[in-house]
Design a protein around this motif. Structure first.
Motif, PDB file in Angstrom:
ATOM      1  N   PHE A 136       0.611  -1.184  -0.317  1.00 14.52           N
ATOM      2  CA  PHE A 136       0.253   0.005  -0.293  1.00 14.52           C
ATOM      3  C   PHE A 136       1.391   0.997   0.171  1.00 14.52           C
ATOM      4  O   PHE A 136       1.391   1.496   0.509  1.00 14.52           O
ATOM      5  N   LEU A 171       1.081   5.176   0.410  1.00 14.43           N
ATOM      6  CA  LEU A 171       0.413   6.549   0.864  1.00 14.43           C
ATOM      7  C   LEU A 171       1.085   8.086   0.887  1.00 14.43           C
ATOM      8  O   LEU A 171       2.272   7.655   0.501  1.00 14.43           O
ATOM      9  N   VAL A 177      -5.397  11.876   6.262  1.00 15.22           N
ATOM     10  CA  VAL A 177      -4.598  10.726   6.044  1.00 15.22           C
ATOM     11  C   VAL A 177      -4.408   9.623   6.976  1.00 15.22           C
ATOM     12  O   VAL A 177      -4.879   8.882   7.189  1.00 15.22           O
ATOM     13  N   ASP A 201      -2.484   1.991  -4.601  1.00 11.17           N
ATOM     14  CA  ASP A 201      -2.211   3.668  -5.035  1.00 11.17           C
ATOM     15  C   ASP A 201      -2.956   4.419  -3.757  1.00 11.17           C
ATOM     16  O   ASP A 201      -4.084   4.995  -4.559  1.00 11.17           O
ATOM     17  N   LEU A 202      -2.932   4.536  -2.794  1.00  9.28           N
ATOM     18  CA  LEU A 202      -3.464   5.600  -2.008  1.00  9.28           C
ATOM     19  C   LEU A 202      -2.759   6.606  -1.323  1.00  9.28           C
ATOM     20  O   LEU A 202      -3.206   7.510  -1.054  1.00  9.28           O
ATOM     21  N   SER A 243      -1.228  10.376  -3.131  1.00  4.60           N
ATOM     22  CA  SER A 243      -1.143  11.661  -4.232  1.00  4.60           C
ATOM     23  C   SER A 243      -0.930  11.938  -5.080  1.00  4.60           C
ATOM     24  O   SER A 243       0.232  10.444  -5.593  1.00  4.60           O
ATOM     25  N   THR A 289      -6.084   1.482  -7.816  1.00  2.00           N
ATOM     26  CA  THR A 289      -6.197   2.582  -7.274  1.00  2.00           C
ATOM     27  C   THR A 289      -7.290   3.108  -7.102  1.00  2.00           C
ATOM     28  O   THR A 289      -7.760   3.598  -8.116  1.00  2.00           O
ATOM     29  N   ALA A 335     -12.199  11.968   1.338  1.00  2.00           N
ATOM     30  CA  ALA A 335     -10.526  10.890   0.074  1.00  2.00           C
ATOM     31  C   ALA A 335      -9.361  11.028   0.929  1.00  2.00           C
ATOM     32  O   ALA A 335      -8.853   9.670   1.123  1.00  2.00           O
ATOM     33  N   LYS A 336      -9.429  11.771   1.459  1.00  2.00           N
ATOM     34  CA  LYS A 336      -7.889  11.603   2.325  1.00  2.00           C
ATOM     35  C   LYS A 336      -8.042  10.631   2.968  1.00  2.00           C
ATOM     36  O   LYS A 336      -7.573   9.496   3.751  1.00  2.00           O
ATOM     37  N   ARG A 354      -8.467   6.632   2.329  1.00  2.00           N
ATOM     38  CA  ARG A 354      -7.382   6.435   1.775  1.00  2.00           C
ATOM     39  C   ARG A 354      -6.820   5.640   3.023  1.00  2.00           C
ATOM     40  O   ARG A 354      -6.493   4.238   3.537  1.00  2.00           O
TER      41      ARG A 354
END
Length: 264
Positions: free
Chosen positions: A3, A5, A87, A171-172, A174, A192, A211-212, A215
């Motif tokens: 993952f 980040l 996040v 892919d989490l 930005s 993603t 969204a953050k 993740r």
């Protein structure tokens, strides 16, 4: 699964509640090069380079001046516990148990402008150096030039080490940070996840704050379930999200939920 980040600009430098088996960042030599380069920057140069206030430039100039080449377990903090943005509120690493953090150590890769790539328990010093910064070094005009394919090689090494039957990179991060990972160089496909809110008019919208948070929450969900099969991620339901198969592709997985009512 591995993952990815992004880091966070804000930091929580309070000590962990219990002693943890911390580690040193993998790309220490490269960190040292960037550290020495950053120490030579003036306050005015930092302010211009990062487009930050004079106050923040002063703060980060002081941080670079005090930075050391080697980690100090007494002064430094584990990366996943030190970062404190949206996040990391979703991840909430400080409430994870030792076994959870040990599992995450092998499978979570935090991309960093200064360190390249970090494991959750890698010790870091307080800093701010975003991946999109156009810091000139002998390797090029930006941090993307500086890191080249080094981060991708570390991800490949970790994919090999965990030994999943169906290796996948989730892919989490930005877009700014994800660019440092060269998809063509990876020895696994990239998925993603995309998190959207269902608006009253029926449309779906990405709201950055939510969204953050999602993740980080997805990574926590995977850690708690020791998820190694990519298909398992489609069961992610924290905060009311649900997988939307009809809106997803092989590479982009869409999750949505009714938009929460704002607090207050």
């Amino acid at each position: 699964m591995i993952f990815l980040l992004s880091p966070a600009k804000s930091l929580d430098w309070s000590p962990p509640a219990a002693a943890l088996p911390t580690t040193a960042p993998v790309l220490e030599t490269d960190f040292g090069v960037l550290m020495r380069r950053s120490k030579r920057l003036s306050v005015a140069e930092l302010q211009s380079l990062m487009s930050i206030s004079d106050e923040l430039a002063q703060l980060n100039h002081g941080r670079f001046q005090q930075m050391r080449a080697a980690p100090d377990p007494d002064a430094d903090r584990p990366a996943a516990l030190a970062f404190n943005g949206d996040v990391y509120r979703g991840l909430d690493a400080r409430s994870l148990g030792p076994d959870d953090l040990a599992w995450a150590q092998d499978r979570v890769a935090i991309l960093s402008g200064l360190y390249g790539v970090l494991r959750p328990l890698d010790l870091i010093q307080p800093y701010r150096l975003e991946m999109g910064t156009r810091l000139q070094t002998r390797r090029g005009e930006s941090l993307y030039d500086f890191w080249g394919d080094k981060v991708s090689k570390v991800i490949n090494q970790r994919l090999k080490a965990v030994g999943d039957e169906a290796p996948v990179v989730v892919d989490l991060a930005s877009k700014e940070y994800g660019r440092v990972v060269k998809a063509r160089a990876l020895k696994a496909p990239v998925i993603t996840p995309v998190f959207k809110e269902e608006m009253p008019d029926g449309k779906l919208r990405i709201i950055s704050f939510y969204a953050k948070w999602a993740r980080g929450a997805m990574v926590r969900w995977a850690i708690e379930r020791r998820a190694t099969d990519p298909a398992a991620l489609q069961g992610f339901d924290t905060g009311g999200y649900r997988f939307r198969d009809e809106l997803s592709t092989d590479k982009s997985w869409v999750f949505s939920r009714p938009k929460p009512t704002p607090a207050g």
